[in-house]
Design a protein around this motif. Structure first.
Motif, PDB file in Angstrom:
ATOM      1  N   GLU A 170       0.844  -1.202   0.000  1.00 22.53           N
ATOM      2  CA  GLU A 170       0.000   0.000   0.000  1.00 22.53           C
ATOM      3  C   GLU A 170       0.879   1.252   0.000  1.00 22.53           C
ATOM      4  N   GLU A 171       1.942   1.217   0.799  1.00 22.95           N
ATOM      5  CA  GLU A 171       2.847   2.374   0.873  1.00 22.95           C
ATOM      6  C   GLU A 171       3.449   2.695  -0.487  1.00 22.95           C
ATOM      7  N   ARG A 172       3.733   1.657  -1.242  1.00 22.31           N
ATOM      8  CA  ARG A 172       4.382   1.872  -2.539  1.00 22.31           C
ATOM      9  C   ARG A 172       3.374   1.973  -3.678  1.00 22.31           C
ATOM     10  N   GLY A 173       2.089   2.046  -3.352  1.00 21.36           N
ATOM     11  CA  GLY A 173       1.094   2.360  -4.365  1.00 21.36           C
ATOM     12  C   GLY A 173       0.618   1.187  -5.205  1.00 21.36           C
TER      13      GLY A 173
END
Lengths: 319, 283
Positions: A170-173
């Motif tokens: 999620e952090e890296r999209g």
């Protein structure tokens, strides 16, 4: 063949009898060859009988069979071993759940990209069960751009229970990585042929699945969610997975009927896991045929038809 | 000790329902976030945002159109499209019954409304999702209406704004729903090629198939404060990793911090911010 699914039990029984005879024959030198042969034909009949009418849920089980061939096996087989894997997204890392590289299929250089699952517990973990992270989708796009630059067709092999739901992903999209692939694949100037070889779950599958032609292997499944998760959300329990599998209309036959895929690639009777070599041959044949026919089409026309094809998907009514 | 007299012995609501005194509806807004009560009038004047804690209440196209279009005037596009039930989907309920219920409850026909009009004198096409209609889920109607809105923007060379507010794909349309991701993204590729600006506004919540398609593809992506934005839902992630999620995970500020959102815009500033962006693209 070692693992038998629940509904394959009649095959398993015959197989065990046959193995027993083979063992005895080797031990005592008694000739059981005619019995062994007759068991073989019984096994084949049984296979035909069972695989003729698989339910949607049974197909889901076949698609996850531990011995079902995965993407790298197809890549090696389709290229006769003339395949080089390429690694990394050039931003963050090398995702082990999506693999890809150039291979020569029938004299033609092709970029092959696919979700990769492992064959044993250790490898399944290493491959994150075929659940890709954003870097996997970005690696896939990097390789697709490479193919476009050198005007090589792209073949994608889809086999995933979904994109990985994790904090880092999620952090890296995760969303952005998949969305970007969809938009970019729509405009790629080279042909894209997609084959669902096992599981085709949701955006994680579609993230490498937008193309000019989409095929499904006969016992593969493709939908917006897995039957288990569908059951969990709509029924609040996993117990309705069989019913969910039916409701989702996720089989190759239903997907073709609903015009959401372009064709079905027949599997050998008994499934791709029983006769992988035959499955490779069939996939190879379909892919080669398309690559040949796309040679006659300009990239503008191809892109136009690609976008129109997806534009026509969906059923609605006007009041 | 006297202090003990004031100590609450039993917590929560003690009044039986029968003795409950109703506050007249339509006068007060009770903020679900900070529990403060403000007048509905103040709430509306503040763009349906709590004046105490800035909680952005989930609103629909009616409110967004009123906020964004000049004098609240617009022309709706493809208002007559409604969902079919091609798969004859039945879970605990029939899909067709769910649709009827949703439409009766909300007065909406499906989970998106599309329209064109003016924003501070500039032409704009807006597609606004409706969370109230089956969780803003994307089925064939949402995909088709957004595609047609893109077609309209393309044909008339008008910038596009999509306001996302959706849990993701509509399960009852299964693979049809999935393919709307491909359909809308492919159409956006055409808009991109034609160099017509597309602004994506992500609001609470934007997850699943919507975030993994058009919502993330804006030339500029903006978000309302504290909106839940992500691919997988937080509950699924928590179950998968077996750990608690970090504070602020998958909120607008988190996405901006990680580089996926250009700016976070308070709803009061939305209209001026969007027209400013359109000015940058055109002047």
């Amino acid at each position: 063949m070692n693992t038998f699914l629940e509904f394959e039990q009649p095959i398993e029984e015959l197989y065990l009898q046959q193995q027993e005879l083979i063992r005895k024959q080797e031990e005592n030198g008694t000739d059981f060859s005619s019995e062994i042969k007759s068991l073989e034909s019984k096994i084949n009949e049984q296979r035909k009988e069972i695989y003729k009418n698989l339910s949607a849920w049974q197909k889901v089980q076949v698609s996850r069979h531990p011995e079902r061939p995965h993407a790298l096996s197809y890549m090696e087989a389709l290229s006769g071993g003339e395949f080089t894997e390429l690694h990394g997204d050039r931003y963050f890392s090398d995702d082990k759940a999506i693999v890809g590289g150039f291979g020569i299929i029938d004299g033609q250089s092709v970029m092959m990209i696919g979700h990769q699952k492992g064959a044993n517990t250790k490898m399944r973990q290493y491959r994150n069960f075929g659940m890709a992270r954003p870097e996997g989708y970005r690696k896939a796009m990097r390789l697709m751009r490479l193919a476009e630059k050198f005007n090589k067709p792209i073949v994608t092999l889809i086999d995933t229970p979904g994109a990985y739901p994790g904090v880092g992903a999620e952090e890296r999209g995760q969303s952005q990585a998949i969305a970007k692939n969809l938009m970019d694949m729509a405009m790629l100037k080279v042909p894209i042929i997609c084959v669902v070889i096992g599981e085709g779950a949701s955006g994680g599958a579609l993230g490498i699945g937008l193309g000019d032609k989409t095929y499904m292997l006969e016992h593969a499944w493709y939908s917006v969610i897995s039957p288990e998760n569908c059951s969990a959300i709509l029924w609040r329990t996993w117990d309705f997975k069989e019913q969910a599998a039916e409701s989702l209309k996720l089989t190759a036959k239903d997907m073709l009927k609903n015009k959401l895929i372009d064709g079905i690639i027949k599997e050998p009777i008994g499934g791709a896991h029983a006769f992988p070599l035959k499955a490779f041959e069939k996939v190879k044949k379909a892919v080669i045929q398309d690559i040949e026919s796309f040679k006659k089409v300009s990239s503008e026309k191809m892109i136009d038809a690609r976008i129109k094809k997806y534009g026509a998907m969906g059923v609605y009514q006007t009041m | 000790m006297c202090a003990a007299w004031f100590k609450r012995i039993s917590r929560g609501i003690q009044t039986p329902t029968a003795k409950k005194k109703e506050t007249p509806e339509g006068l007060w807004y009770n903020c679900p976030s900070c529990k403060e009560v403000i007048t509905v009038e103040d709430h509306i004047t503040n763009s349906w945002v709590c004046t105490h804690c800035d909680y952005h209440h989930r609103i629909g196209s009616k409110e967004y159109f009123q906020l964004l279009f000049d004098e609240g005037k617009f022309k709706e596009l493809n208002a007559k499209l409604v969902s079919a039930d091609p798969l004859k989907f039945v879970d605990k309920k029939k899909y067709t019954d769910r649709l009827t219920e949703a439409s009766e409850k909300t007065g909406l026909k499906d989970a998106v409304k599309t329209a064109h009009g003016l924003i501070n004198g500039r032409r704009i096409v807006i597609a606004c999702m409706e969370f109230a209609f089956v969780g803003g889920s994307m089925g064939a109607v949402v995909g088709e209406k957004i595609s047609r809105a893109i077609d309209y923007a393309l044909k008339n060379k008008i910038p596009l704004l999509i306001i996302s507010k959706s849990g993701g794909a509509r399960m009852m349309e299964a693979a049809y729903s999935l393919m709307q991701m491909a359909k809308t993204s492919a159409k956006l590729a055409l808009l991109d090629k034609a160099k017509i600006p597309y602004i994506s506004l992500l609001t609470d919540p934007t997850t699943g198939g919507v975030s993994a398609s058009f919502a993330m593809l804006g030339d500029v992506n903006i978000a309302e404060p504290n909106a839940l934005i992500g691919f997988a839902g937080p509950r699924i992630i928590k179950e998968t990793i077996g750990k608690d999620l970090p504070e602020g995970f998958q909120r607008s500020e988190f996405l901006k911090e990680h580089g996926f959102i250009d700016s976070i815009v308070h709803r009061n500033a939305l209209k001026s911010e969007i027209s400013q962006l359109l000015k940058f693209f055109s002047e």
